[in-house]
Design a protein around this motif. Structure first.
Motif, PDB file in Angstrom:
ATOM      1  N   THR A   5      33.716 109.502  17.204  1.00 27.62           N
ATOM      2  CA  THR A   5      35.022 109.008  16.801  1.00 27.62           C
ATOM      3  C   THR A   5      36.024 110.139  16.901  1.00 27.62           C
ATOM      4  O   THR A   5      35.877 111.163  16.265  1.00 27.62           O
ATOM      5  N   SER A   6      37.039 109.954  17.686  1.00 21.64           N
ATOM      6  CA  SER A   6      38.081 110.952  17.840  1.00 21.64           C
ATOM      7  C   SER A   6      39.186 110.687  16.855  1.00 21.64           C
ATOM      8  O   SER A   6      39.410 109.555  16.446  1.00 21.64           O
ATOM      9  N   PRO A   7      39.935 111.721  16.433  1.00 23.53           N
ATOM     10  CA  PRO A   7      41.044 111.505  15.520  1.00 23.53           C
ATOM     11  C   PRO A   7      42.098 110.569  16.095  1.00 23.53           C
ATOM     12  O   PRO A   7      42.905 110.011  15.364  1.00 23.53           O
ATOM     13  N   LEU A   8      42.100 110.395  17.421  1.00 27.78           N
ATOM     14  CA  LEU A   8      43.104 109.557  18.067  1.00 27.78           C
ATOM     15  C   LEU A   8      42.560 108.172  18.400  1.00 27.78           C
ATOM     16  O   LEU A   8      43.181 107.438  19.155  1.00 27.78           O
ATOM     17  N   ALA A   9      41.412 107.844  17.835  1.00 30.84           N
ATOM     18  CA  ALA A   9      40.764 106.593  18.227  1.00 30.84           C
ATOM     19  C   ALA A   9      41.469 105.362  17.692  1.00 30.84           C
ATOM     20  O   ALA A   9      41.175 104.259  18.118  1.00 30.84           O
ATOM     21  N   ASP A  12      40.162 101.697  12.358  1.00 32.70           N
ATOM     22  CA  ASP A  12      38.815 101.133  12.445  1.00 32.70           C
ATOM     23  C   ASP A  12      38.869  99.634  12.700  1.00 32.70           C
ATOM     24  O   ASP A  12      39.773  98.943  12.221  1.00 32.70           O
ATOM     25  N   PRO A  13      37.885  99.095  13.415  1.00 29.01           N
ATOM     26  CA  PRO A  13      37.790  97.641  13.554  1.00 29.01           C
ATOM     27  C   PRO A  13      37.628  96.977  12.193  1.00 29.01           C
ATOM     28  O   PRO A  13      37.006  97.532  11.287  1.00 29.01           O
ATOM     29  N   THR A  14      38.178  95.786  12.065  1.00 29.56           N
ATOM     30  CA  THR A  14      38.036  95.023  10.830  1.00 29.56           C
ATOM     31  C   THR A  14      36.686  94.320  10.801  1.00 29.56           C
ATOM     32  O   THR A  14      35.941  94.297  11.791  1.00 29.56           O
ATOM     33  N   VAL A  15      36.377  93.710   9.645  1.00 33.78           N
ATOM     34  CA  VAL A  15      35.165  92.885   9.549  1.00 33.78           C
ATOM     35  C   VAL A  15      35.172  91.826  10.635  1.00 33.78           C
ATOM     36  O   VAL A  15      34.167  91.599  11.327  1.00 33.78           O
ATOM     37  N   GLY A  16      36.308  91.159  10.827  1.00 36.16           N
ATOM     38  CA  GLY A  16      36.406  90.125  11.854  1.00 36.16           C
ATOM     39  C   GLY A  16      36.206  90.673  13.252  1.00 36.16           C
ATOM     40  O   GLY A  16      35.561  90.035  14.096  1.00 36.16           O
ATOM     41  N   ASP A  17      36.767  91.867  13.519  1.00 37.92           N
ATOM     42  CA  ASP A  17      36.591  92.485  14.838  1.00 37.92           C
ATOM     43  C   ASP A  17      35.119  92.769  15.116  1.00 37.92           C
ATOM     44  O   ASP A  17      34.616  92.506  16.229  1.00 37.92           O
ATOM     45  N   LEU A  18      34.422  93.336  14.140  1.00 35.99           N
ATOM     46  CA  LEU A  18      33.011  93.677  14.327  1.00 35.99           C
ATOM     47  C   LEU A  18      32.168  92.438  14.565  1.00 35.99           C
ATOM     48  O   LEU A  18      31.267  92.433  15.418  1.00 35.99           O
ATOM     49  N   LEU A  19      32.451  91.380  13.833  1.00 33.68           N
ATOM     50  CA  LEU A  19      31.687  90.141  14.016  1.00 33.68           C
ATOM     51  C   LEU A  19      31.985  89.498  15.361  1.00 33.68           C
ATOM     52  O   LEU A  19      31.083  88.980  16.033  1.00 33.68           O
ATOM     53  N   ARG A 269      32.173 100.820  18.590  1.00 31.06           N
ATOM     54  CA  ARG A 269      33.389 100.811  17.781  1.00 31.06           C
ATOM     55  C   ARG A 269      34.379  99.800  18.357  1.00 31.06           C
ATOM     56  O   ARG A 269      34.447  98.676  17.906  1.00 31.06           O
ATOM     57  N   ASP A 270      35.112 100.221  19.392  1.00 33.25           N
ATOM     58  CA  ASP A 270      36.039  99.299  20.045  1.00 33.25           C
ATOM     59  C   ASP A 270      36.000  99.483  21.559  1.00 33.25           C
ATOM     60  O   ASP A 270      36.932  99.114  22.258  1.00 33.25           O
ATOM     61  N   HIS A 346      28.886 104.011  13.807  1.00 33.12           N
ATOM     62  CA  HIS A 346      28.209 102.731  13.615  1.00 33.12           C
ATOM     63  C   HIS A 346      29.058 101.855  12.707  1.00 33.12           C
ATOM     64  O   HIS A 346      29.498 102.315  11.636  1.00 33.12           O
ATOM     65  N   GLY A 347      29.273 100.621  13.120  1.00 29.05           N
ATOM     66  CA  GLY A 347      29.978  99.686  12.264  1.00 29.05           C
ATOM     67  C   GLY A 347      29.219  99.442  10.974  1.00 29.05           C
ATOM     68  O   GLY A 347      27.987  99.532  10.930  1.00 29.05           O
ATOM     69  N   ILE A 348      29.968  99.140   9.912  1.00 32.33           N
ATOM     70  CA  ILE A 348      29.372  98.855   8.598  1.00 32.33           C
ATOM     71  C   ILE A 348      29.957  97.541   8.086  1.00 32.33           C
ATOM     72  O   ILE A 348      31.178  97.401   7.986  1.00 32.33           O
TER      73      ILE A 348
END
Length: 452
Positions: A5-9, A12-19, A269-270, A346-348
């Motif tokens: 994960t870069s500082p410019l990334a 974070d993806p949301t719960v909906g994005d990860l699903l 991640r994305d 890793h997504g959580i």
């Protein structure tokens, strides 16, 4: 793309994005997070945490998608699963039933693949440091081929084959000096890496292999790294090997096989997930006119997204001087090493639907191991989670359990396999007493002093 994960990334993806990026996972109002058709809370209730969970139906679907993409491109490569990604016998058997062979990097993995029922004729042996005993095992089993990684190994294998009265089918693993654009610790195709034979030396060494007794050179292998999502590095590497095949054939030497390796990346991640269709297109574009048999060695792409690691918040600890709080999980770096080793993201996801809709906050997600590196993510944006909340760490089917240790005297976690609506334990949680069961204390050490 780097596996960190870069500082410019960006956010974070949301719960909906990860699903949305993981159709094998869903969030139900009552059951919470569900893998295939099994509520993960039901597994955590019965087995506890931390626990690894793999989806068999998801794994089959991914294998069929990969194999189908190759067929659609007019290719029929042998598919050798990279056992180092996940070596559980159940996983190997599922893939073997689908038609996969095994790419192994040690004698132990070779024996494991055979124990899972993988025919020796569908096993290839890679790795930069094969021992003489491991090479003898490969010869005795009669595997598909050994990927030779050095001039020194070539001479050793020739002598061992002659002594055993056998012929070793081999490829030469070429280092094409191509940057895969991944994290420095998972790139394998640069001239500074330990893997493979320098490109400039490969043609001469192939000619040497043809002359050596006990060897049957089939062609070339390559592998440029892991978590690759762009096709340009693949095409550059395949083009270099295609040039090598043509050069060797111009010297009157036969080449019948190119093993393209693995490394196709997943969405952690994305990122945009590595495309099997795009990989097939790259192989066809650069190697399709060579009239050679083809092979690929997928690992992470097949099994990574099929697994999750269930864990529980042991303690919510306030941050220092107004900094984000710490969520201390019962899983740790000894369970999932990748974040500590590679800065992997890793997504959580919460297991509870109620937790999933709580207001989000910035938190540091860590484990209880006595190391500052025991972290799953700093400044992660997650729904607010309290003590006892359960979570799933995503995309842990590859390089997860297989890299676990018992550091800090922490027993190995349980493993569970889901298949549609059914599930079963495929490895019991290790009893704590097993951690010292093999220890031997010499008589001269003497007994411990009596306690107060």
């Amino acid at each position: 793309m780097a596996d960190l994960t870069s500082p410019l990334a960006g956010p974070d993806p949301t719960v909906g994005d990860l699903l949305a990026a993981r159709p094998h996972l869903s969030m139900h109002a009552l059951d919470g997070l569900v893998l295939e058709d099994v509520p993960l809370n039901a597994i955590a209730d019965a087995v506890g945490t931390p626990t690894w969970v793999m989806g068999a139906a998801t794994l089959r679907a991914r294998y069929r998608r990969l194999a189908g993409a190759m067929r659609d491109a007019g290719l029929t490569p042998s598919i050798y699963f990279a056992v180092k990604a996940n070596d559980h016998l159940a996983i190997l058997q599922i893939l073997a039933a689908e038609g996969a062979g095994a790419d192994v990097v040690s004698g132990g993995e070779l024996r494991r693949a055979r124990a899972a029922g993988v025919p020796a004729s569908r096993i290839v042996f890679s790795g930069v440091g094969k021992t003489a005993d491991e090479l003898r095992l490969a010869l005795a089993e009669g595997i598909a081929h050994v990927a030779v990684e050095s001039a020194e190994e070539l001479e050793i294998l020739s002598a061992l084959a002659v002594a055993a009265g056998r012929t070793a089918r081999i490829t030469l693993r070429v280092n094409p000096d191509v940057d895969a654009g991944t994290h420095e610790k998972i790139t394998t195709g640069l001239s500074t890496n330990k893997f493979g034979i320098p490109y400039a030396h490969a043609a001469d060494l192939y000619a040497r292999a043809v002359d050596l007794p006990g060897l049957l050179p089939l062609g070339f292998s390559l592998h440029i790294g892991s978590q690759i999502v762009a096709m340009a590095p693949y095409r550059a590497a395949f083009a270099r090997v295609a040039g090598l095949v043509r050069a060797v054939r111009a010297r009157g030497l036969p080449v019948e096989l190119v093993d393209c390796g693995g490394g196709l990346g997943i969405c952690q991640r994305d990122e945009i997930e590595g495309s099997p269709a795009a990989l097939a297109g790259a192989i066809r574009a650069e190697l399709g006119e060579l009239d050679v048999r083809l092979a690929i060695e997928p690992g992470r792409w097949l099994v990574g997204p099929t697994g999750v690691l269930l864990s529980r918040v042991i303690l919510r600890k306030a941050g220092f001087d107004g900094r984000p709080p710490f969520l201390i999980l019962d899983a740790a770096m000894n369970d999932l090493m990748r974040p500590s080793l590679y800065d992997a993201w890793h997504g959580i996801l919460p297991l509870s639907a109620r937790d999933a809709v709580q207001p989000v906050e910035s938190v540091n997600v860590v484990g209880p191991v006595c190391e500052s590196a025991d972290s799953f993510g700093q400044g992660r944006t997650l729904p607010r989670l309290e003590d006892g909340a359960r979570v799933a760490l995503l995309d842990t089917g590859a390089y997860g359990m297989v890299m676990s240790s018992t550091y800090n005297a922490r027993p190995m976690a349980a493993q569970v396999l889901v298949d549609g609506g059914r599930w079963t334990i495929i490895r019991d949680r290790q009893p704590v007493e097993a951690l010292w069961a093999a220890d031997r204390v010499p008589d001269w050490v003497g007994p411990a002093p009596a306690g107060d």
